[in-house]
Structures are given as C-alpha cells and as structure tokens.
Design an enzyme around this catalytic site. Sequence first.
Site, PDB file in Angstrom:
ATOM      1  N   SER A 228      46.620 -46.662  11.248  1.00  0.00           N
ATOM      2  CA  SER A 228      47.672 -47.189  10.382  1.00  0.00           C
ATOM      3  C   SER A 228      47.299 -47.032   8.907  1.00  0.00           C
ATOM      4  O   SER A 228      46.119 -46.961   8.549  1.00  0.00           O
ATOM      5  CB  SER A 228      47.899 -48.662  10.706  1.00  0.00           C
ATOM      6  OG  SER A 228      46.701 -49.367  10.513  1.00  0.00           O
ATOM      7  N   VAL A 231      45.005 -50.013   7.610  1.00  0.00           N
ATOM      8  CA  VAL A 231      43.565 -49.901   7.901  1.00  0.00           C
ATOM      9  C   VAL A 231      42.982 -48.708   7.138  1.00  0.00           C
ATOM     10  O   VAL A 231      41.880 -48.786   6.584  1.00  0.00           O
ATOM     11  CB  VAL A 231      43.305 -49.777   9.427  1.00  0.00           C
ATOM     12  CG1 VAL A 231      41.824 -49.535   9.695  1.00  0.00           C
ATOM     13  CG2 VAL A 231      43.766 -51.030  10.158  1.00  0.00           C
ATOM     14  N   GLY A 232      43.751 -47.633   7.047  1.00  0.00           N
ATOM     15  CA  GLY A 232      43.288 -46.460   6.296  1.00  0.00           C
ATOM     16  C   GLY A 232      42.969 -46.801   4.846  1.00  0.00           C
ATOM     17  O   GLY A 232      42.017 -46.271   4.262  1.00  0.00           O
ATOM     18  N   GLU A 249      44.371 -39.766   8.324  1.00  0.00           N
ATOM     19  CA  GLU A 249      45.693 -39.422   8.869  1.00  0.00           C
ATOM     20  C   GLU A 249      46.347 -40.734   9.249  1.00  0.00           C
ATOM     21  O   GLU A 249      45.855 -41.453  10.119  1.00  0.00           O
ATOM     22  CB  GLU A 249      45.563 -38.523  10.109  1.00  0.00           C
ATOM     23  CG  GLU A 249      45.042 -37.132   9.818  1.00  0.00           C
ATOM     24  CD  GLU A 249      45.980 -36.314   8.953  1.00  0.00           C
ATOM     25  OE1 GLU A 249      47.183 -36.641   8.867  1.00  0.00           O
ATOM     26  OE2 GLU A 249      45.492 -35.350   8.331  1.00  0.00           O
ATOM     27  N   CYS A 283      52.784 -40.778  15.719  1.00  0.00           N
ATOM     28  CA  CYS A 283      52.820 -40.736  14.251  1.00  0.00           C
ATOM     29  C   CYS A 283      53.965 -39.863  13.784  1.00  0.00           C
ATOM     30  O   CYS A 283      54.505 -40.048  12.701  1.00  0.00           O
ATOM     31  CB  CYS A 283      51.502 -40.208  13.719  1.00  0.00           C
ATOM     32  SG  CYS A 283      50.968 -38.720  14.552  1.00  0.00           S
ATOM     33  N   GLU A 384      57.256 -48.253   8.859  1.00  0.00           N
ATOM     34  CA  GLU A 384      56.873 -47.729  10.175  1.00  0.00           C
ATOM     35  C   GLU A 384      56.903 -48.862  11.201  1.00  0.00           C
ATOM     36  O   GLU A 384      56.305 -49.918  10.989  1.00  0.00           O
ATOM     37  CB  GLU A 384      55.459 -47.126  10.132  1.00  0.00           C
ATOM     38  CG  GLU A 384      55.105 -46.473  11.456  1.00  0.00           C
ATOM     39  CD  GLU A 384      53.698 -45.876  11.496  1.00  0.00           C
ATOM     40  OE1 GLU A 384      52.741 -46.577  11.131  1.00  0.00           O
ATOM     41  OE2 GLU A 384      53.571 -44.708  11.910  1.00  0.00           O
TER      42      GLU A 384
HETATM   43  P1  NAD Z   1      45.005 -48.931  13.851  1.00  0.00           P
HETATM   44  O1  NAD Z   1      44.979 -48.661  12.396  1.00  0.00           O
HETATM   45  O2  NAD Z   1      45.291 -50.308  14.298  1.00  0.00           O
HETATM   46  O3  NAD Z   1      43.608 -48.534  14.533  1.00  0.00           O
HETATM   47  C1  NAD Z   1      43.083 -47.229  14.439  1.00  0.00           C
HETATM   48  C2  NAD Z   1      41.576 -47.293  14.665  1.00  0.00           C
HETATM   49  O4  NAD Z   1      40.966 -47.976  13.571  1.00  0.00           O
HETATM   50  C3  NAD Z   1      41.155 -48.042  15.923  1.00  0.00           C
HETATM   51  O5  NAD Z   1      40.066 -47.394  16.537  1.00  0.00           O
HETATM   52  C4  NAD Z   1      40.720 -49.384  15.370  1.00  0.00           C
HETATM   53  O6  NAD Z   1      39.781 -50.048  16.187  1.00  0.00           O
HETATM   54  C5  NAD Z   1      40.095 -48.981  14.054  1.00  0.00           C
HETATM   55  N1  NAD Z   1      40.020 -50.051  13.039  1.00  0.00           N
HETATM   56  C6  NAD Z   1      40.798 -51.156  12.910  1.00  0.00           C
HETATM   57  N2  NAD Z   1      40.390 -51.890  11.860  1.00  0.00           N
HETATM   58  C7  NAD Z   1      39.345 -51.229  11.300  1.00  0.00           C
HETATM   59  C8  NAD Z   1      38.500 -51.491  10.170  1.00  0.00           C
HETATM   60  N3  NAD Z   1      38.670 -52.563   9.413  1.00  0.00           N
HETATM   61  N4  NAD Z   1      37.539 -50.598   9.885  1.00  0.00           N
HETATM   62  C9  NAD Z   1      37.371 -49.486  10.635  1.00  0.00           C
HETATM   63  N5  NAD Z   1      38.125 -49.206  11.720  1.00  0.00           N
HETATM   64  C10 NAD Z   1      39.109 -50.063  12.046  1.00  0.00           C
HETATM   65  O7  NAD Z   1      46.066 -47.893  14.480  1.00  0.00           O
HETATM   66  P2  NAD Z   1      46.616 -47.802  15.964  1.00  0.00           P
HETATM   67  O8  NAD Z   1      47.516 -48.966  16.224  1.00  0.00           O
HETATM   68  O9  NAD Z   1      45.530 -47.508  16.936  1.00  0.00           O
HETATM   69  O10 NAD Z   1      47.503 -46.471  15.857  1.00  0.00           O
HETATM   70  C11 NAD Z   1      48.773 -46.448  15.327  1.00  0.00           C
HETATM   71  C12 NAD Z   1      48.786 -45.938  13.902  1.00  0.00           C
HETATM   72  O11 NAD Z   1      48.133 -44.686  13.828  1.00  0.00           O
HETATM   73  C13 NAD Z   1      50.201 -45.685  13.395  1.00  0.00           C
HETATM   74  O12 NAD Z   1      50.292 -46.131  12.069  1.00  0.00           O
HETATM   75  C14 NAD Z   1      50.337 -44.166  13.460  1.00  0.00           C
HETATM   76  O13 NAD Z   1      51.287 -43.624  12.573  1.00  0.00           O
HETATM   77  C15 NAD Z   1      48.967 -43.752  13.138  1.00  0.00           C
HETATM   78  N6  NAD Z   1      48.715 -42.396  13.613  1.00  0.00           N
HETATM   79  C16 NAD Z   1      48.686 -41.386  12.691  1.00  0.00           C
HETATM   80  C17 NAD Z   1      48.489 -40.073  13.101  1.00  0.00           C
HETATM   81  C18 NAD Z   1      48.459 -38.960  12.095  1.00  0.00           C
HETATM   82  O14 NAD Z   1      47.934 -37.897  12.420  1.00  0.00           O
HETATM   83  N7  NAD Z   1      48.969 -39.128  10.893  1.00  0.00           N
HETATM   84  C19 NAD Z   1      48.312 -39.788  14.455  1.00  0.00           C
HETATM   85  C20 NAD Z   1      48.353 -40.855  15.367  1.00  0.00           C
HETATM   86  C21 NAD Z   1      48.541 -42.144  14.940  1.00  0.00           C
END
Ligand code: NAD
Length: 502
Positions: A228, A231-232, A249, A283, A384
């Site tokens: 997300s 988090v990014g 990403e 995504c 989103e």
């Molecule tokens: P998320 O951000 O909740 O988690 C992604 C990963 O980050 C997980 O492994 C999680 O454990 C880890 N994480 C969470 N908090 C963290 C922190 N503080 N520090 C480091 N790592 C941490 O996302 P999600 O719910 O697993 O996936 C959905 C999101 O991913 C959506 O926003 C979607 O758009 C995005 N996504 C983007 C792409 C792309 O290529 N642009 C592809 C797939 C998914």
Amino acid sequence: MKTFRNFVAGAWVEPSTGEYFDNINPADTTDLIGRFPLSGAADVERAVASAKKGFERWRRTPAPARGDILRKAGDLLVARKDEIADLMTREMGKPLTETRGDVQEGIDTAYYAATEGRRLFGHTVPSELRSKWAMSFRRPIGVCGIITPFNFPLAIPTWKIFPALLCGNAVIFKPAEDVPHTGTVFVEILLEAGLPPDVIQLLHGAGEVVGAAIVSHPEIPALSFTGSTDVGSLVGETCGKMHKRLSLEMGGKNAMIVLDDADPDLALEGVLWGAFGTTGQRCTATSRLILQSKIHDRVLGELVDRAKAMKLGDGRKEGTDVGPLINEASRKKVERYVDIGQAQNADLLCGGKRATGKGLENGYFFEPTVFARVTAGSRLEQEEIFGPILSVIRVDSVDEAFAVNNDVRYGLSSSVYTRDVNVAFRALTELDNGITYINAPTIGAEAHLPFGGVKQTGNGHREGGWEVYEFYSETKVGYVDFSGTLQRAQIDNYGDDATTLL
Ligand code: NAD
C-alpha cells in the site's frame, strides 16, 4: 495443525520470539492451513549475518551459472504448477484459473532471468584518449530486503527475487502475513534448484515488526517493496534517511475509458474481468469505468446484469468467478466505501453487501458492486478500495475522459476502448500511467515488459523486463590506459598541445 518455520542460516528454524500466527482460508475461516512464525529483530540479525556470507560466494559465481539455477527453479515451478495454484487459492482465495496464471508468471520470470545471465549488458565506448579503453559493467549490491503483498503470492516475489539473485545478490524475503505458505514453497523450490542455502533467508511475521526491522537494518543496502502507498511512505522515509536503494510499487486507482465508438461487448467482457477478477484486489484492478455519454446506458445496463450473475464461492471449486476478500479488515474497508459512496449520492446499482448464500457463510465474501453517477473528485472516485467496487463516471468528450483518468494521485494502469487509431495513440501519449492498454482491460501485464506506475504508485523504478536488472545491480565504470604515459582527460586532448594526439 502443521507448524511452519523460517529459513535462516541454511536451516528451517523456529522464530526467536517463540510466537506464531494462524494462516486461514479466507473462503472458509474454519479451515486452518498452519501456524507460521512471528519473527522479531533478532531473526533479522541472524539472517543478515548469514546472507552476507552467502553473498560473498554467490557474487563470484558466474552470472550464466546463477541463471542455470533459476532455470531449474522455473522447471520445478512447471512441475508443481497445479499443486502450488491449489495451495495459493486455499490461503489467498482467488480462483484456480487465476492462481495458475500467478504461477505461470513466476515461470515466465524464471526463464527470462535465466537467459539474462548471459546478457547483463554493460557498454564499451571509445575513450577520448589514445591507447585507453572505457567501459561500464554491472556489479551486485549486497543483501536485498524483499517485502511483498498478499495479492500475487508467487508472481510478485519472483519478479523481485529472480532478478536480485541473477544479479548476484543475497535475499532476505518477507512475504505478506496472509500468504506465508506460497512464500515457503517458493523458498523450498529455490533450494531444490541448487541455490546455496545462505543466499536466501525467509522470515515470516508482522510487517510492522519484522518488516520494519528489515527496512531499517543498516546492512541491507537495497530494498524492494510492493504494497500500500501508506506503508510504502513509511518504508521510503526510513530508506531515505539511511540512503538505501529503494524500489516502491504501491496503490492504484485505475480507469477504463469506453468511448462512443467502442465495441460495447468487448468493453463489457473487459470491465467484468478488470473490476471483479481477484475480487478487485489487484493493484491494476479496474476501479473506475469512464463511459462516454452515447454508450453510457448500453454498457451500464448490461454490466449490472452481468455483475449480478457472477458466481461467488470457493476458488478451488469449478465454476467460481469471484473468490472472497483476503480478510475481515479488508471486507470492513469495502463496506466503509459503500457507505461513503451512498453518503456522496452515488447510485448503488448492485451489490454493496456481504454475500451470504450457501457455502459462503464462513468466508469473507462481498457482492460485486457497481456505483453509477459517481462524481469525479469524490472519495469513491479518488481512493484505492482494493475490493469489488466499480465506480462509473459519465463524460461527454475524449478530453474530459482523459482529464478524469489523470486527476488522481495514483498512476499505475489505464485502458481505452476505441476504434479510432488517432485517439488510441493520443491515449498512449497523454494518460499519466505506467501502463496503458488499448481495447483490453487495465490488467494483463506480461513478465518481459517493465511494470510499474507514475505519481504516488511508485518511485520511478520498474519491475519486470529488462529494467529491473538495473535496480538490482550497480553500474561500475572501468578505464584501462595502456599508453604507458600519463594522459590527462580533458586537458591533454583539448589543451594547447592537443595536436600532438592527432
Ligand atoms: P500492505 O502495505 O498492507 O503490506 C505489504 C507488505 O508490507 C506486507 O508484507 C506487510 O507485512 C509489509 N508491511 C506492513 N507494514 C510494514 C512496515 N511498517 N514496514 C515494513 N513492512 C511492512 O499491502 P497489502 O494489503 O499486502 O497489499 C495491497 C496493496 O499492495 C494495495 O495497495 C495494492 O495496490 C498494492 N500492490 C501494488 C502493486 C504494484 O505493483 N504497484 C502490486 C500488488 C499490490
């Protein structure tokens, strides 16, 4: 119930915390898949120490030999494709046709990576001085941290890990909490393919604990994160302060534009797949449908009938079109956006509630939902949701359609349905997205092309294709002067006595 382990320092081990979490089937929450480690910072320390040793050996392995191991990993994925698809559907929910596609993307990425071992091109260019060679080549970086989301449990880890390994790096991999089983099997396959055990380390657990510890570890110089945007941003903050190489990403709010001259039936097929495939949890999911005024009613009418007819259920059962959402938090978020849409006077045409039919009682199911008369700029249109909600926006002109597409903070993918070749090429040029499809939905990326988004979807890097290899390697330049004299660049060749070089 089976208890799974981390893979650290060449062995399957318990987490230092002694704690575990349950992995459950989102289509049937009474189905417990296994217990997985809740790792802590001490596990990251051990993993880094081992990966550093692995890196020293692996970086010296010729790239074509590294590629041979990845080819073997691809062969093993081919052999186990159906088995992996089944276990992926069990923990993630999307139907088997989609999880087979997810594995296939991993296979394609493996074979692409295998051959890249014989390329990894640098440049050799003429020097400005005599008897001197000038060239650039690529070196590995070190230990790479790989943090992945739940929605493509195999494909996304392979997009990152295969190129990272091919370039000669060691990897610390943290899969999403909702899909730890697929991540575990992927590491088993890498080991079986012959990867030296200390080159890959697998750490399960909570993002905010073990994920954050990976991000902030000083001896992990490169990080690749997909997830997300929120988090990014956190990950980016830490990496920025620590001057780490970072690939992000993140989220999307992708639109499909259907213009008056489009084939409406083709567009309908596309939007159903784009909006409700993977239960809207891609995504690149089509979450906005921008319809030009003359085609608006025709597409909308049929879309609602078709959305209502989609079959929800366990993705492992034949005939299921749409699986469950990943977890309860995700379902609650989708419900909140139904409330937001209604509060903002959008027309709820179908769905909008939990699905409760036979066989759906114990899963996180939600009906495919269509909102019409959605206002450009409203929250429903801008944010989103990551679920099966499609917002329909009516526009009068091509210019207006393009403006609505571009007026969001994300920029992953877009799609335009038209028979006008001039408009198609205008779309490729003017839409602010990393990917634009013509006469196809917003999803469908192929492994050998760069993948990623602009604006707040990414930070300028790309997965996939040839570009990702630049992220996982550093350019180094070498000059070799075999003239036997001191030759001063920019001085001896352009100074007063430069003619002596002629
Ligand atoms: P998320 O951000 O909740 O988690 C992604 C990963 O980050 C997980 O492994 C999680 O454990 C880890 N994480 C969470 N908090 C963290 C922190 N503080 N520090 C480091 N790592 C941490 O996302 P999600 O719910 O697993 O996936 C959905 C999101 O991913 C959506 O926003 C979607 O758009 C995005 N996504 C983007 C792409 C792309 O290529 N642009 C592809 C797939 C998914």
